[in-house]
Scaffold this motif. Structure first.
Motif, PDB file in Angstrom:
ATOM      1  N   GLY A 103       0.359  -3.242  -2.176  1.00 55.42           N
ATOM      2  CA  GLY A 103       1.508  -3.606  -2.989  1.00 55.42           C
ATOM      3  C   GLY A 103       1.268  -4.845  -3.820  1.00 55.42           C
ATOM      4  N   PHE A 104       1.705  -4.799  -5.080  1.00 56.39           N
ATOM      5  CA  PHE A 104       1.540  -5.899  -6.026  1.00 56.39           C
ATOM      6  C   PHE A 104       2.905  -6.259  -6.588  1.00 56.39           C
ATOM      7  CE2 PHE A 104      -2.264  -3.273  -5.985  1.00 56.39           C
ATOM      8  CZ  PHE A 104      -3.233  -4.208  -5.643  1.00 56.39           C
ATOM      9  N   CYS A 146      -6.094  -9.684 -14.581  1.00 52.30           N
ATOM     10  CA  CYS A 146      -5.374  -9.194 -13.399  1.00 52.30           C
ATOM     11  C   CYS A 146      -5.165  -7.683 -13.482  1.00 52.30           C
ATOM     12  CB  CYS A 146      -4.046  -9.918 -13.275  1.00 52.30           C
ATOM     13  SG  CYS A 146      -3.177  -9.562 -11.749  1.00 52.30           S
ATOM     14  N   ALA A 147      -4.815  -7.188 -14.661  1.00 52.51           N
ATOM     15  CA  ALA A 147      -4.596  -5.753 -14.835  1.00 52.51           C
ATOM     16  C   ALA A 147      -5.868  -4.970 -14.536  1.00 52.51           C
ATOM     17  CB  ALA A 147      -4.104  -5.466 -16.258  1.00 52.51           C
ATOM     18  N   THR A 148      -7.000  -5.474 -14.976  1.00 49.07           N
ATOM     19  CA  THR A 148      -8.275  -4.805 -14.705  1.00 49.07           C
ATOM     20  C   THR A 148      -8.567  -4.784 -13.219  1.00 49.07           C
ATOM     21  OG1 THR A 148      -9.168  -5.469 -16.856  1.00 49.07           O
ATOM     22  CG2 THR A 148     -10.759  -4.858 -15.162  1.00 49.07           C
ATOM     23  N   LEU A 149      -8.310  -5.903 -12.538  1.00 53.56           N
ATOM     24  CA  LEU A 149      -8.513  -5.982 -11.092  1.00 53.56           C
ATOM     25  C   LEU A 149      -7.684  -4.929 -10.359  1.00 53.56           C
ATOM     26  CD1 LEU A 149      -9.524  -7.486  -8.517  1.00 53.56           C
ATOM     27  CD2 LEU A 149      -7.516  -8.971  -8.767  1.00 53.56           C
ATOM     28  N   ILE A 150      -6.413  -4.807 -10.741  1.00 51.66           N
ATOM     29  CA  ILE A 150      -5.538  -3.859 -10.057  1.00 51.66           C
ATOM     30  C   ILE A 150      -5.943  -2.426 -10.380  1.00 51.66           C
ATOM     31  CG2 ILE A 150      -3.148  -3.147  -9.683  1.00 51.66           C
ATOM     32  CD1 ILE A 150      -4.019  -6.071  -8.817  1.00 51.66           C
ATOM     33  N   ARG A 151      -6.256  -2.141 -11.618  1.00 48.01           N
ATOM     34  CA  ARG A 151      -6.665  -0.779 -11.980  1.00 48.01           C
ATOM     35  C   ARG A 151      -7.890  -0.343 -11.200  1.00 48.01           C
ATOM     36  NH1 ARG A 151      -5.649  -2.431 -17.402  1.00 48.01           N
ATOM     37  NH2 ARG A 151      -7.899  -2.683 -17.725  1.00 48.01           N
ATOM     38  N   GLN A 152      -8.771  -1.277 -10.886  1.00 46.98           N
ATOM     39  CA  GLN A 152     -10.000  -0.941 -10.180  1.00 46.98           C
ATOM     40  C   GLN A 152      -9.811  -0.798  -8.672  1.00 46.98           C
ATOM     41  OE1 GLN A 152     -12.615  -4.115 -11.433  1.00 46.98           O
ATOM     42  NE2 GLN A 152     -13.200  -3.056 -13.334  1.00 46.98           N
ATOM     43  N   CYS A 153      -8.651  -1.181  -8.166  1.00 45.80           N
ATOM     44  CA  CYS A 153      -8.371  -1.052  -6.732  1.00 45.80           C
ATOM     45  C   CYS A 153      -8.389   0.424  -6.341  1.00 45.80           C
ATOM     46  CB  CYS A 153      -7.023  -1.678  -6.400  1.00 45.80           C
ATOM     47  SG  CYS A 153      -6.559  -1.524  -4.663  1.00 45.80           S
ATOM     48  N   THR A 154      -9.073   0.741  -5.260  1.00 41.94           N
ATOM     49  CA  THR A 154      -9.241   2.138  -4.857  1.00 41.94           C
ATOM     50  C   THR A 154      -8.094   2.658  -3.996  1.00 41.94           C
ATOM     51  OG1 THR A 154     -10.555   1.442  -2.942  1.00 41.94           O
ATOM     52  CG2 THR A 154     -11.749   1.968  -4.972  1.00 41.94           C
ATOM     53  N   LYS A 155      -7.209   1.784  -3.554  1.00 40.34           N
ATOM     54  CA  LYS A 155      -6.076   2.205  -2.738  1.00 40.34           C
ATOM     55  C   LYS A 155      -4.929   2.696  -3.625  1.00 40.34           C
ATOM     56  CE  LYS A 155      -8.104   0.909   1.067  1.00 40.34           C
ATOM     57  NZ  LYS A 155      -8.503   1.856   2.122  1.00 40.34           N
ATOM     58  N   MET A 206       9.150  -1.542 -16.378  1.00 35.89           N
ATOM     59  CA  MET A 206       8.446  -0.937 -15.251  1.00 35.89           C
ATOM     60  C   MET A 206       7.492   0.156 -15.705  1.00 35.89           C
ATOM     61  SD  MET A 206      11.164  -0.919 -12.092  1.00 35.89           S
ATOM     62  CE  MET A 206      12.647  -0.368 -12.967  1.00 35.89           C
ATOM     63  N   LEU A 207       7.885   0.946 -16.660  1.00 36.33           N
ATOM     64  CA  LEU A 207       7.008   1.996 -17.165  1.00 36.33           C
ATOM     65  C   LEU A 207       5.790   1.399 -17.863  1.00 36.33           C
ATOM     66  CD1 LEU A 207       9.672   4.527 -18.506  1.00 36.33           C
ATOM     67  CD2 LEU A 207       8.258   4.751 -16.459  1.00 36.33           C
ATOM     68  N   GLU A 208       5.999   0.302 -18.596  1.00 39.09           N
ATOM     69  CA  GLU A 208       4.872  -0.372 -19.249  1.00 39.09           C
ATOM     70  C   GLU A 208       3.894  -0.913 -18.220  1.00 39.09           C
ATOM     71  OE1 GLU A 208       2.391  -3.501 -20.581  1.00 39.09           O
ATOM     72  OE2 GLU A 208       4.196  -3.942 -19.389  1.00 39.09           O
ATOM     73  N   LYS A 209       4.419  -1.536 -17.161  1.00 36.50           N
ATOM     74  CA  LYS A 209       3.563  -2.075 -16.105  1.00 36.50           C
ATOM     75  C   LYS A 209       2.852  -0.939 -15.363  1.00 36.50           C
ATOM     76  CE  LYS A 209       4.409  -6.677 -15.868  1.00 36.50           C
ATOM     77  NZ  LYS A 209       5.379  -6.898 -16.924  1.00 36.50           N
ATOM     78  N   ALA A 210       3.541   0.158 -15.128  1.00 39.54           N
ATOM     79  CA  ALA A 210       2.929   1.286 -14.437  1.00 39.54           C
ATOM     80  C   ALA A 210       1.720   1.801 -15.191  1.00 39.54           C
ATOM     81  CB  ALA A 210       3.952   2.401 -14.233  1.00 39.54           C
ATOM     82  N   ALA A 211       1.841   1.889 -16.517  1.00 38.31           N
ATOM     83  CA  ALA A 211       0.736   2.370 -17.337  1.00 38.31           C
ATOM     84  C   ALA A 211      -0.390   1.347 -17.406  1.00 38.31           C
ATOM     85  CB  ALA A 211       1.244   2.699 -18.737  1.00 38.31           C
ATOM     86  N   ARG A 212      -0.035   0.076 -17.585  1.00 41.15           N
ATOM     87  CA  ARG A 212      -1.064  -0.949 -17.801  1.00 41.15           C
ATOM     88  C   ARG A 212      -1.846  -1.261 -16.534  1.00 41.15           C
ATOM     89  NH1 ARG A 212      -0.904  -6.832 -19.058  1.00 41.15           N
ATOM     90  NH2 ARG A 212       1.361  -6.835 -18.884  1.00 41.15           N
ATOM     91  N   TYR A 213      -1.164  -1.206 -15.380  1.00 43.71           N
ATOM     92  CA  TYR A 213      -1.819  -1.553 -14.121  1.00 43.71           C
ATOM     93  C   TYR A 213      -2.254  -0.319 -13.317  1.00 43.71           C
ATOM     94  CZ  TYR A 213      -0.399  -6.416 -14.732  1.00 43.71           C
ATOM     95  OH  TYR A 213      -0.244  -7.707 -15.211  1.00 43.71           O
ATOM     96  N   GLY A 214      -1.960   0.869 -13.798  1.00 38.20           N
ATOM     97  CA  GLY A 214      -2.347   2.078 -13.079  1.00 38.20           C
ATOM     98  C   GLY A 214      -1.608   2.253 -11.767  1.00 38.20           C
ATOM     99  N   LEU A 215      -0.307   1.960 -11.768  1.00 32.69           N
ATOM    100  CA  LEU A 215       0.479   2.020 -10.540  1.00 32.69           C
ATOM    101  C   LEU A 215       0.793   3.455 -10.155  1.00 32.69           C
ATOM    102  CD1 LEU A 215       3.010  -0.865 -11.360  1.00 32.69           C
ATOM    103  CD2 LEU A 215       0.847  -1.019 -10.088  1.00 32.69           C
ATOM    104  N   ASP A 216       0.722   3.718  -8.861  1.00 29.91           N
ATOM    105  CA  ASP A 216       1.033   5.055  -8.343  1.00 29.91           C
ATOM    106  C   ASP A 216       2.494   5.180  -7.924  1.00 29.91           C
ATOM    107  OD1 ASP A 216      -1.770   6.226  -8.247  1.00 29.91           O
ATOM    108  OD2 ASP A 216      -2.053   4.415  -7.036  1.00 29.91           O
TER     109      ASP A 216
END
Length: 217
Positions: free
Chosen positions: A29-30, A46-55, A69-79
């Motif tokens: 969780g972030f 920070c966005a690159t770090l989170i996108r690369q997280c394998t969890k 929230m939708l912008e952050k979901a796309a930029r950070y690769g949130l599931d």
């Protein structure tokens, strides 16, 4: 046999994220709530770090707008988007229709606090039951889990609020048909957003070892 989902929340520091990702966890969780001491700094590094997280990645928000929230979901690769404020069922449905999976958090002190979950049954993939307090999460206190006997909904839930390394024995005794996982945060920290990996790894091993042998139904 049922495998519990283990979510470690409030992650921020790169080395700590990598260390926790090596453990037998499922979700990370972030936090994107500016008032939180665990809030992520905004920026491409920070966005690159989170996108690369394998969890599986969960973004935590408090009363944010759908567009943000939708912008952050796309930029950070949130599931998943985890909502900790007073977000309406309509907002959750808007996110669901945008193909975002929602975790709606509810602060719990008594069984009466569970009545509000009914309105979110159709728009949330999971609920999170946390300790009711004056802040949004991270209180380090647990609530009386007996209150959850009143929850008869269909949506599976994560159990949070004050879980610590010594909570494993209590979790072994907890039963509910919709209980699907745990949310770990301040009880495993040496400082805000910095998880203590050794007790965390031991706790996860204890929980996996026990729940691999029992069915939580």
């Amino acid at each position: 046999m049922k495998r519990l989902t283990i979510k470690v929340c409030g992650m921020r520091e790169a080395e700590n994220i990598h260390a926790v990702a090596r453990l037998d966890t499922d979700w990370m969780g972030f936090i994107f709530y500016p008032a939180s001491p665990r809030c992520l700094p905004d920026g491409e590094t920070c966005a690159t770090l989170i996108r690369q997280c394998t969890k599986t990645k969960v973004g935590v928000f408090v009363d944010a707008g759908a567009e943000e929230m939708l912008e952050k979901a796309a930029r950070y690769g949130l599931d998943y988007l985890q909502l900790h404020g007073h977000e309406s069922p309509d907002l959750c449905e808007t996110l669901r229709q945008a193909e975002c999976r929602v975790i709606k958090a509810f602060p719990v002190a008594t069984a009466a606090d569970l009545e509000q979950t009914a309105a979110y049954e159709s728009c949330a993939a999971y609920f999170l039951f946390d300790t009711k307090c004056d802040t949004y999460g991270g209180s380090g206190r647990r609530f009386d889990w007996r209150a959850l006997e009143a929850y008869t909904g269909r949506t599976p839930f994560l159990l949070g609020g004050g879980l610590r390394p010594e909570s494993a024995e209590e979790l072994f005794r907890f039963r509910h048909p919709q209980w699907t996982g745990v949310d770990l945060n301040s009880g495993f920290e040496t400082a805000p957003a910095l998880k203590d990996v050794v007790p965390l790894e031991r706790f996860i091993y204890q929980l996996r070892n026990k729940t691999n042998q029992e069915t939580y139904l």
